[in-house]
Design an enzyme around this catalytic site. Structure first.
Site, mmCIF file in Angstrom:
data_model
loop_
_atom_site.group_PDB
_atom_site.id
_atom_site.type_symbol
_atom_site.label_atom_id
_atom_site.label_comp_id
_atom_site.label_asym_id
_atom_site.label_seq_id
_atom_site.Cartn_x
_atom_site.Cartn_y
_atom_site.Cartn_z
ATOM 1 N N GLU A 94 7.110 2.269 -6.248
ATOM 2 C CA GLU A 94 6.416 2.711 -5.029
ATOM 3 C C GLU A 94 7.194 3.803 -4.317
ATOM 4 O OE1 GLU A 94 7.397 -0.438 -5.856
ATOM 5 O OE2 GLU A 94 6.245 -1.889 -4.674
ATOM 6 N N CYS A 102 10.548 -0.085 -0.025
ATOM 7 C CA CYS A 102 9.390 0.735 -0.409
ATOM 8 C C CYS A 102 8.371 0.821 0.722
ATOM 9 C CB CYS A 102 8.751 0.176 -1.668
ATOM 10 S SG CYS A 102 9.820 0.356 -3.107
HETATM 11 ZN ZN LIG Z 1 10.538 -1.759 -3.617
#
Ligand SMILES: [Zn+2]
Length: 164
Positions: free
Chosen positions: A61, A92
């Protein structure tokens, strides 16, 4: 479980398939893509957390969100969706926030992922839902998930318990 639109289901199935391909390529089984409001792919990535090529910050991500900022303007990213095979971790979720992406759709919840990875030293999963991280931000990020969890879990079966 979240009920997804046919388009969301389609893109989530793509990242689940990519997560399996990541595993087959010797990487951790995670993948993410960023798609704009009209369904155009802006960025994609698989996990690259393992040395010597990668490092523990190279979650799918985070890589995909960063790449998307080079592929689209900020206004376009505000209407874009990041699809991921597993719920974004705190790191993320922070990257998604800082990159200005407006929406996240994930398959495995972090809770379910934690049951799959346990305290594996390569992936000591956090117990912190991405919604909790986003709730502290100054702009709203829409979140859908978990969805297709059993499909996404299949890429992890036997992976975290196998000797390296
Ligand atoms: Zn992550």
């Amino acid at each position: 479980m979240t009920t997804l639109s046919p388009e969301d289901t389609h893109f989530l199935q793509i990242v689940i398939r990519m997560s399996l391909e990541a595993r087959q390529a010797g990487k951790h089984p995670f993948a993410a893509i960023v798609v704009d409001a009209s369904g155009v792919l802006l960025a994609q990535a698989i996990n690259d957390a393992l040395p010597p090529d990668g490092d523990p910050t190279r979650h799918a991500e985070l890589i995909a969100a960063g790449r998307a900022t080079h592929a689209a303007a900020r206004e376009q990213l505000a209407d874009a969706t990041l699809y991921t095979s597993a719920e974004p971790c705190a790191m993320c979720a922070g990257a998604i926030y800082w990159c200005g992406i407006g929406r996240v759709v994930y398959a495995l919840s972090e809770t379910r992922l934690l049951t799959l990875t346990g305290n594996h030293p390569e992936n000591p999963t956090l117990a912190l839902p991405c919604r909790d991280v986003f709730a502290r931000g100054q702009r709203r990020i829409a979140v859908a998930g978990p969805a297709l969890e059993d499909d996404a879990a299949a890429a992890h079966h036997g992976f975290w318990s196998a000797p390296r």
